[in-house]
Scaffold this motif. Structure first.
Motif, short mmCIF file in Angstrom:
data_model
loop_
_atom_site.label_atom_id
_atom_site.label_comp_id
_atom_site.label_asym_id
_atom_site.label_seq_id
_atom_site.Cartn_x
_atom_site.Cartn_y
_atom_site.Cartn_z
N LEU A 121 70.67 -73.48 -15.90
CA LEU A 121 71.21 -74.77 -16.33
C LEU A 121 70.02 -75.65 -16.68
N GLU A 122 69.87 -75.94 -17.96
CA GLU A 122 68.70 -76.70 -18.41
C GLU A 122 69.08 -77.64 -19.54
N PHE A 123 68.30 -78.68 -19.69
CA PHE A 123 68.45 -79.52 -20.88
C PHE A 123 67.97 -78.72 -22.08
N VAL A 124 68.71 -78.82 -23.19
CA VAL A 124 68.41 -77.95 -24.33
C VAL A 124 67.03 -78.20 -24.92
N ASP A 125 66.49 -79.38 -24.70
CA ASP A 125 65.18 -79.66 -25.29
C ASP A 125 64.04 -79.36 -24.31
N ASN A 158 62.14 -73.67 -11.16
CA ASN A 158 63.58 -73.80 -11.02
C ASN A 158 64.26 -73.85 -12.37
N CYS A 159 65.21 -72.96 -12.60
CA CYS A 159 65.94 -72.92 -13.88
C CYS A 159 67.34 -73.51 -13.75
N LEU A 160 67.63 -74.09 -12.60
CA LEU A 160 68.97 -74.66 -12.40
C LEU A 160 68.84 -76.16 -12.15
N ALA A 161 68.56 -76.87 -13.22
CA ALA A 161 68.34 -78.31 -13.12
C ALA A 161 69.54 -78.99 -12.47
N ILE A 162 69.28 -80.06 -11.77
CA ILE A 162 70.27 -80.91 -11.10
C ILE A 162 70.94 -80.22 -9.92
#
Ligand code: ZN
Length: 371
Positions: A207-211, A309-313
């Protein structure tokens, strides 16, 4: 924050070429794949064929290319020739990375061109081409499952230009459904910009911001590790995270129940698990985390694990700051980190988490347990 005026007001401004809306919004034209300023001299599209963005970057990441008439990225004067040629090179093959050798072959001195590009647009050429590349790959994901579902059923026989870009980032599509392991990719709009969520039946993998910088590499690593391909679509976990993010941004709840399956070493897993015990609105330092892990010398390693971490928030690495209280690096950008912390403090009342409103997540995702 991406707060836009009502769509009807924006469409009116678009039709009237209202200069007061200049910079307030950008408009993407679905039928042409181009984005414009509100004042573009070109003939105006129908209301049902447009969508609005609060920044040019958002439009790029949504898969739109800048209009050749109103030049939505340009400042008041025209872009220097070298800069224009760089943009043209990107448009010739938006799915490819453009190397220095490629630029030299075009008779362009790479370092001069990059410098000019940056001065003119205020973003690096690399960032721009990445935005276009990711944008064209993400375009289909934004449109959702229906088209692709049909394509999976039909074995992707109908090759479209989009697949070229898509393949670069998300992997070659399977020739038949069920042949390869699939991760589903879903686009989720948030007040902080769009996010990309990847999940399979096990749970949420990314879950990441696309930018976010380095997102392509994260996706590539994930694909290799799981030997999977990624297709636009949704499943129960993606529905859940989508709903939970909405609650989070609405300030209704900060608890996430979606199962998480992040990939990492045993140490990274332990850091990520610990991160999930930091109450919303509160911050811990790297050294505090290291101490809690029983390894006070591991501050740097904790910092690295935090960065991976690849799972933002949902794994709240944004709640980690330096011991001196400074915010420091955040994959999604410091401004987002600040926004998330401010938002959580506001909702919880200055960092005091109210137990029912912003309930702390206690049951971590399945893979966190095995370490
Ligand atoms: Zn235009």
């Amino acid at each position: 924050m991406t707060k836009l005026p009502p769509a009807s007001a924006m469409y009116q401004a678009l039709v009237n070429r209202d200069t007061t809306y200049e910079g307030v919004f950008f408009v993407g034209v679905k039928t042409t794949g181009i984005f414009c300023r509100p004042t573009c001299p070109a003939r105006k599209p129908k209301a049902e064929n447009v969508e609005y963005f609060s920044s040019a970057g958002d439009a790029l990441f949504a898969g739109y290319r800048p209009c050749g008439r109103c030049h939505p990225l340009d400042k008041d004067k025209q872009a220097p020739e070298l800069v224009r040629r760089l943009c043209e090179a990107v448009e010739q093959s938006p799915s490819q990375k453009i190397s220095d050798a490629h630029l030299r072959a075009m008779g362009i001195d790479p370092s001069t061109a990059r410098r000019q590009f940056r001065r003119y647009y205020g973003m690096t050429f690399q960032a721009y081409s990445r935005a276009r590349r990711m944008g064209s790959a993400l375009h289909e994901i934004r449109r959702g499952e229906s088209v692709i579902g049909a394509q999976i059923d039909h074995g992707f026989e109908s090759a479209s230009g989009f697949w070229e870009a898509f393949k670069q980032v998300f992997g070659a599509p399977p020739s038949k459904a069920g042949q390869v392991r699939c991760l589903y990719a879903r686009w989720i709009d948030t007040p902080l910009g769009a996010m990309l969520a990847l999940a399979d039946n096990d749970g949420l993998h990314l879950l990441e911001f696309v930018d976010r910088r380095g997102l392509e590499n994260e996706i590539l690593k994930l694909r290799k590790r799981l030997k999977c391909i990624i297709v636009p679509g949704t499943n129960a976990h993606l529905d859940t995270i989508s709903a939970e993010l909405k609650n989070y941004f609405d300030g209704a709840s900060a608890s996430f129940t979606v199962p998480l399956v992040p990939a990492g070493s045993a140490f990274e897993q332990s850091v990520w698990k610990l991160l999930q015990t930091i109450p919303p609105g509160q911050t811990w330092s790297y050294s505090q985390l290291a101490r809690k892990l029983g390894n006070p010398n591991a501050t740097r390693a904790v910092g690295r694990a935090n960065g991976r971490n690849c799972l933002a928030i949902v794994i709240p690495c944004h709640r980690v700051i330096r011991a001196d209280g400074h915010l420091c690096g955040y994959g999604g950008g410091i401004w987002r980190k600040q926004w998330l912390l401010d938002h959580e403090r506001k909702v919880t009342g200055h960092g005091e988490a109210s137990p029912d409103l912003f309930a702390r997540r206690t049951s971590a995702g399945t893979s966190h347990a095995r370490r």
